[in-house]
Design a protein around this motif. Structure first.
Motif, PDB file in Angstrom:
ATOM      1  N   ASP A 138      53.908   0.790  70.248  1.00  0.00           N
ATOM      2  CA  ASP A 138      54.296  -0.564  69.847  1.00  0.00           C
ATOM      3  C   ASP A 138      54.970  -0.544  68.481  1.00  0.00           C
ATOM      4  O   ASP A 138      55.998  -1.217  68.258  1.00  0.00           O
ATOM      5  CB  ASP A 138      53.052  -1.453  69.820  1.00  0.00           C
ATOM      6  CG  ASP A 138      53.377  -2.896  69.464  1.00  0.00           C
ATOM      7  OD1 ASP A 138      54.497  -3.354  69.761  1.00  0.00           O
ATOM      8  OD2 ASP A 138      52.515  -3.577  68.870  1.00  0.00           O
ATOM      9  N   VAL A 139      54.410   0.234  67.527  1.00  0.00           N
ATOM     10  CA  VAL A 139      55.026   0.336  66.197  1.00  0.00           C
ATOM     11  C   VAL A 139      56.420   0.936  66.312  1.00  0.00           C
ATOM     12  O   VAL A 139      57.369   0.485  65.644  1.00  0.00           O
ATOM     13  CB  VAL A 139      54.135   1.191  65.265  1.00  0.00           C
ATOM     14  CG1 VAL A 139      54.854   1.474  63.940  1.00  0.00           C
ATOM     15  CG2 VAL A 139      52.804   0.495  65.008  1.00  0.00           C
TER      16      VAL A 139
ATOM     17  N   ARG B 136      58.972  -1.483  67.357  1.00  0.00           N
ATOM     18  CA  ARG B 136      59.376  -2.408  66.301  1.00  0.00           C
ATOM     19  C   ARG B 136      60.458  -1.802  65.405  1.00  0.00           C
ATOM     20  O   ARG B 136      60.876  -2.418  64.419  1.00  0.00           O
ATOM     21  CB  ARG B 136      58.166  -2.795  65.448  1.00  0.00           C
ATOM     22  CG  ARG B 136      57.048  -3.480  66.205  1.00  0.00           C
ATOM     23  CD  ARG B 136      55.857  -3.786  65.283  1.00  0.00           C
ATOM     24  NE  ARG B 136      54.687  -4.276  66.008  1.00  0.00           N
ATOM     25  CZ  ARG B 136      53.533  -4.631  65.444  1.00  0.00           C
ATOM     26  NH1 ARG B 136      53.420  -4.562  64.108  1.00  0.00           N
ATOM     27  NH2 ARG B 136      52.533  -5.061  66.168  1.00  0.00           N
TER      28      ARG B 136
ATOM     29  N   ARG C 132      60.146   1.215  63.810  1.00  0.00           N
ATOM     30  CA  ARG C 132      59.583   2.072  62.769  1.00  0.00           C
ATOM     31  C   ARG C 132      59.653   3.541  63.177  1.00  0.00           C
ATOM     32  O   ARG C 132      59.477   3.893  64.342  1.00  0.00           O
ATOM     33  CB  ARG C 132      58.113   1.719  62.546  1.00  0.00           C
ATOM     34  CG  ARG C 132      57.893   0.344  61.945  1.00  0.00           C
ATOM     35  CD  ARG C 132      58.108   0.389  60.452  1.00  0.00           C
ATOM     36  NE  ARG C 132      57.710  -0.852  59.820  1.00  0.00           N
ATOM     37  CZ  ARG C 132      57.782  -1.083  58.520  1.00  0.00           C
ATOM     38  NH1 ARG C 132      58.236  -0.147  57.713  1.00  0.00           N
ATOM     39  NH2 ARG C 132      57.419  -2.237  58.015  1.00  0.00           N
TER      40      ARG C 132
ATOM     41  N   ASP D   1      46.826  -4.797  69.239  1.00  0.00           N
ATOM     42  CA  ASP D   1      47.868  -5.429  68.419  1.00  0.00           C
ATOM     43  C   ASP D   1      47.506  -5.344  66.938  1.00  0.00           C
ATOM     44  O   ASP D   1      48.366  -5.082  66.079  1.00  0.00           O
ATOM     45  CB  ASP D   1      48.051  -6.891  68.829  1.00  0.00           C
ATOM     46  CG  ASP D   1      48.681  -7.042  70.199  1.00  0.00           C
ATOM     47  OD1 ASP D   1      49.331  -6.082  70.671  1.00  0.00           O
ATOM     48  OD2 ASP D   1      48.504  -8.114  70.815  1.00  0.00           O
TER      49      ASP D   1
ATOM     50  N   ASP E  40      49.470  -3.565  63.895  1.00  0.00           N
ATOM     51  CA  ASP E  40      49.791  -4.289  62.658  1.00  0.00           C
ATOM     52  C   ASP E  40      49.307  -3.519  61.427  1.00  0.00           C
ATOM     53  O   ASP E  40      50.005  -3.459  60.406  1.00  0.00           O
ATOM     54  CB  ASP E  40      49.149  -5.682  62.680  1.00  0.00           C
ATOM     55  CG  ASP E  40      49.793  -6.620  63.684  1.00  0.00           C
ATOM     56  OD1 ASP E  40      50.932  -6.331  64.124  1.00  0.00           O
ATOM     57  OD2 ASP E  40      49.139  -7.622  64.052  1.00  0.00           O
TER      58      ASP E  40
ATOM     59  N   SER F 112      51.625  -0.664  60.767  1.00  0.00           N
ATOM     60  CA  SER F 112      52.885  -1.180  60.192  1.00  0.00           C
ATOM     61  C   SER F 112      52.696  -1.567  58.729  1.00  0.00           C
ATOM     62  O   SER F 112      53.575  -1.322  57.880  1.00  0.00           O
ATOM     63  CB  SER F 112      53.362  -2.392  60.999  1.00  0.00           C
ATOM     64  OG  SER F 112      53.704  -2.015  62.318  1.00  0.00           O
TER      65      SER F 112
END
Length: 579
Positions: free
Chosen positions: A290-291, A294, A296, A395, A399, A402
């Protein structure tokens, strides 16, 4: 667990110049090869010896073997049970058609029969009933025992003798019977390494862990029981599992000499975990993917192996993260990779403490962890030396990663300094000093025994709030009680609990709230009286005679068993308290 025991024993030997023996009951450990390997690898201090039950028995002279004291009257016909010897191996086995062990014959290093361990004494060919027989070189019976635990205790009595000794048990399997080994000259300590409930997500009044059930309901039989974290100690104390025997002594971790100022690739993460359901590695994979989605830059190396590897490999592919996440498998010394990594992940369902968190911090690698029972929250101060995330919140985990990637270099350096500083609290010297404090506080006073104590229910009533019980206790002799409890255990499953009772002369009263028993609907429960002394513990079944006044209800059925003992059955699920 084994690594922790080896490291602790070596630290005892180094820092206190003390002779330490690691005792093992496993037949597979016969021989000294493993000890030599550990010494040569530097894993075990030279002053630490591994002592095997079977190495001793298969090498001792008849004179020393006769120091083993039996617990049943010797039956010389036991020698007739000997199996035909098929080869030169020191063990001969007999099994049933399904591969269940029925008998094991062990041979002395000199070649003669040593032990017959027969486990089908009730009916030949079917497991049930046990007799362990020790022979001399002329095949005459030295001693016999009716259980393995009695046999093991006889060996411990020879090994320890009358020397003041500290016996620390790290094994749940051994703990489930070693609590019966009470000697005035032995301080007995149990180390609880992992979660104590059957389900880490269960309510704190639910079933206990099956593999620990035997010792968890006998903690007061130990002089000392340790947890790795304060949070677990408090959780166990809240259930009255121990009358003041619990204390916190953390695992120690190596000083990896992490440099907070050493340049590291911010995006590089490492994770050390068994690839098993408890470790929930799939959450780490999803969060890192997921990161990456985004925008990254991020990579994760996962060290460890296990049953979930195929599933995790497929997940990595499905998330298009093959070039970002790598399953490295089992790697010796994997913790050294924390020195070059910027952050680490822990996504377990539960932990005893989370040694990898300490190793990561010691290396200056910032841990990002689920705030699970038990460990992370006792070690990490969120945002100061690591990050804590709600358990199962993928999630939130993404976060937190991140957020870490977005910090300035000065902020990260400060966190690394704080992490290394916090890890130092768990280095060898402070942890061994803590062990010294808790062991030195124990007393070698004579153990108080109240084997003749008798408890009888005077009355038992189901009230609006639970069960109110009044007992009469007798035959305590000169024993001085420090605390009393009424305890209960389910006949099936692993439900167990107790509440502190009040004593006035021979009368003892206790109230069991519904909140402590509501999970046991449908279970048959047996009640006992627990007697705790300064050094000593006795559990007594509660008699229920004709004079006992028993008032039952539709919710809870209380009754006297055919043997005259007080028991009960929770009939309905809608147990509620008006308090």
């Amino acid at each position: 667990m084994t690594t922790v025991a080896l490291e602790r024993s070596s630290a005892f030997a180094r820092l206190d110049n003390r002779r330490v023996e690691i005792l093992t009951l496993s037949p597979e450990m016969k021989g000294r090869d493993r000890e030599r390997e550990l010494h040569e690898a530097g894993t075990l201090d030279r002053k630490v010896k591994i002592r095997s039950l079977w190495q001793d028995l298969t090498s001792w002279s008849d004179r020393k073997l006769r120091r083993m004291v039996g617990t049943v009257d010797p039956d010389p016909s036991a020698v007739d049970d000997v199996l035909n010897r098929s080869g030169r191996d020191w063990t001969e086995l007999r099994e049933d058609s399904e591969g269940h062990l029925l008998q094991a014959d062990r041979y002395h290093d000199r070649g003669h029969l040593l032990v017959i361990d027969r486990q089908d004494m009730k009916k030949r060919g079917r497991r049930g009933g046990r007799r362990i027989t020790l022979f001399d070189r002329d095949q005459k019976v030295i001693a016999q025992w009716g259980s393995a635990r009695e046999f093991y205790q006889a060996w411990l009595d020879v090994v320890i003798g009358d020397k003041p000794s500290y016996l620390i048990c790290d094994s749940a399997f051994v703990g489930n019977f070693i609590h019966e080994f009470r000697r005035d000259n032995v301080i007995l300590c149990m180390v609880n390494h992992n979660h104590f409930l059957a389900d880490a997500d269960d309510e704190p009044t639910g079933a206990l862990a099956e593999d620990k059930f035997g010792y968890l309901r006998h903690l007061d039989n130990f002089d000392l029981a340790t947890t790795l974290t304060d949070s677990q100690r408090v959780a166990m104390e809240r259930l009255d599992l121990s009358a003041g025997k619990l204390t916190t002594v953390s695992n120690l971790t190596d000083d990896l000499h992490g440099d907070p100022y050493r340049p590291r690739a911010r995006h590089k993460g490492s994770m050390i975990a068994r690839l098993a359901p408890q470790k929930r590695v799939e959450d780490a994979i999803v969060a890192v993917a997921d990161v990456a989605a985004r925008g990254r830059q991020i990579t994760l190396d996962i060290y460890g192996d296990g049953e979930d590897r195929p599933m995790l490999s497929e997940l990595i592919q499905s998330k298009n993260a093959v070039d970002r996440i790598t399953l490295r498998g089992h790697v010796e010394g994997a913790k050294s990779n924390f020195l070059a990594s910027s952050f680490s992940l822990l996504t377990s369902r539960y932990e005893g403490q989370g040694l990898v968190v300490l190793e990561s911090m010691s290396a200056g690698c910032i841990p990002i962890c689920y705030e699970v029972d038990f460990g992370p929250a006792d070690i990490i101060e969120h945002g100061v030396n690591g990050f804590l995330v709600d358990p199962g919140d993928v999630d939130g985990l993404a976060d937190a990663i991140s957020t870490f990637l977005s910090l300035s270099e000065d902020e990260v350096s400060a966190m690394r300094r704080n992490a290394v500083s916090r890890a130092a609290d768990f280095f060898e010297r402070p942890i061994i000093r803590r062990w010294g404090e808790v062991l030195a506080s124990q007393s070698f006073a004579p153990i108080i025994r109240a084997e003749g104590a008798h408890a009888e229910a005077q009355s038992a009533e189901v009230t609006a709030n639970g069960i109110a019980i009044t007992l009469r206790v007798s035959d305590l002799k000169e024993s001085t009680l420090t605390q009393t409890f009424v305890s209960w255990k389910s006949r099936a499953g692993t439900f167990y609990g107790r509440v502190e009772a009040r004593r006035s002369g021979e009368l003892i009263t206790a109230e069991i709230p519904y909140s402590r028993i509501e999970h046991m609907t449908g279970e048959y429960v047996d009640f006992s009286l627990d007697l705790v002394f300064d050094r000593g513990f006795e559990r007594v079944r509660i008699a229920c005679g004709e004079d006992s006044v028993i008032r039952t209800s539709d919710q809870v059925h209380l009754y006297s068993t055919k043997h005259g003992n007080f028991s009960g059955r929770l009939v309905r699920t809608d147990l509620t308290s008006t308090s």
